[in-house]
Design an enzyme around this catalytic site. Sequence first.
Site, PDB file in Angstrom:
ATOM      1  N   ASN A  82     -10.255   0.132   2.575  1.00 43.26           N
ATOM      2  CA  ASN A  82      -8.845   0.174   2.200  1.00 43.26           C
ATOM      3  C   ASN A  82      -8.721  -0.198   0.718  1.00 43.26           C
ATOM      4  O   ASN A  82      -8.944  -1.344   0.345  1.00 43.26           O
ATOM      5  CB  ASN A  82      -8.074  -0.821   3.085  1.00 43.26           C
ATOM      6  CG  ASN A  82      -6.585  -0.864   2.760  1.00 43.26           C
ATOM      7  OD1 ASN A  82      -6.137  -0.285   1.772  1.00 43.26           O
ATOM      8  ND2 ASN A  82      -5.831  -1.561   3.584  1.00 43.26           N
TER       9      ASN A  82
ATOM     10  N   CYS B 171       0.821  -1.221   0.000  1.00 40.45           N
ATOM     11  CA  CYS B 171       0.000   0.000   0.000  1.00 40.45           C
ATOM     12  C   CYS B 171       0.844   1.255   0.000  1.00 40.45           C
ATOM     13  O   CYS B 171       0.309   2.365  -0.117  1.00 40.45           O
ATOM     14  CB  CYS B 171      -0.929   0.009   1.212  1.00 40.45           C
ATOM     15  SG  CYS B 171      -2.110  -1.323   1.149  1.00 40.45           S
TER      16      CYS B 171
ATOM     17  N   HIS C 244      -2.699   6.809   4.653  1.00 41.10           N
ATOM     18  CA  HIS C 244      -3.268   5.594   4.068  1.00 41.10           C
ATOM     19  C   HIS C 244      -4.476   5.192   4.912  1.00 41.10           C
ATOM     20  O   HIS C 244      -4.417   5.202   6.141  1.00 41.10           O
ATOM     21  CB  HIS C 244      -2.204   4.493   4.081  1.00 41.10           C
ATOM     22  CG  HIS C 244      -2.704   3.169   3.633  1.00 41.10           C
ATOM     23  ND1 HIS C 244      -3.531   3.029   2.541  1.00 41.10           N
ATOM     24  CD2 HIS C 244      -2.511   1.915   4.118  1.00 41.10           C
ATOM     25  CE1 HIS C 244      -3.817   1.752   2.377  1.00 41.10           C
ATOM     26  NE2 HIS C 244      -3.214   1.050   3.323  1.00 41.10           N
TER      27      HIS C 244
END
Length: 330
Positions: free
Chosen positions: A285, A114, A255
């Site tokens: 996410n 990520c 994030h």
Amino acid sequence: MTKRAVVKGLGTYAPPRILNNHDLERLVDTNDEWIVTRTGIRERHIAAPEETTADMAEKASRLALQEAGITGDDLDFIIVATNTPDTLFPSTAARLQARLADRPVGGVDLQAGCTGLIYAIEMASAMIQSGSYQRILVVGADKLSSITDYQDRTTAVLFGDAAGALVLEGHEDTEFGVLGSYLKADGRGGDLLSLPAGGSRLPASAATVEEGLHYLKMNGNETFRFAVKAMPEAVEEGLKRVGLTVEDMDLLVPHQANLRIIDAAVRRFNLDPDRVAINIERYGNTSVGTIPLALEDARREGRVHRGSVVVLVAFGAGLTWGSTIIRWGY
Ligand code: ACO
């Protein structure tokens, strides 16, 4: 003369289909209250079966190019950060080049969990600073639904699909643009978050499919522990490298993996809510998609101005973590 990469365009895309917590209650043994209190997520966007990472990347990229006022033929390079490429090869970047440009353009996929978009921005920025490249399209796109096991409640509730793209351009002697970054990887934690099969270590076979090893596997508790340390470290170290402090930061774009992880960073820095971009509730996410989506939402809300010091920070598989500091505008 020194050159710096400024952000000329930003575009995002999330597929229209929404999977909310109540829909998930019908798939796995979970409930809306658990998901909201443990993660902050209420719904996520899921790509259609035939919609690929490159399809989403293309939609986000077209918006970013439009804002920058250029076409794909004006690009010198394309970096696609992804963990779910359309195919291992050809690269998603090459697929994107074919859709956006009539002439060949250098392009490469980048895989850093990520944190991929943060890595991609820094690499593009360094390529621009070197003087060899002038305009680079940086994309973060993931179709996590393609590697999510919708029978595993510990992961199924977390992930969604999306893409974001930025056009970076070299400007001389400017105070704007990518100021610097902090990038780390530590493979000793690699097994906490992995896609076990399908690579050279464990090629796809009937047995790997039978065991579900083509799905993302995660040790949620250990990943959580890592994240609450990694995010603040990356914010502080990134700012330190460019001679700034948390007080100088106008907007933190973290994030979006779990609201509790973001809240831990907010408490640590004692940040006022308008200095943090949070939209995990609506998207879950989306891996490398979360930062552009949150940045775009903050921009629409009028929270990003010319001159704003914006800190992008992420963590993910690898393990990887990092931040990049941008003075917005040009
Ligand atoms: N619904 C209901 N109950 C659940 C669910 C669910 N979806 N999932 C787990 N539970 C249960 C567990 O079985 C456990 O039950 P038990 O106490 O009877 O054993 C209980 O809830 C608590 O489970 P925990 O795993 O301790 O829950 P936790 O509060 O740690 O939350 C979570 C789990 C949300 C996964 C959290 O650990 C987390 O967010 N970790 C980080 C994830 C992350 O950041 N991933 C990054 C991915 S980045 C990338 O590169 C893709």
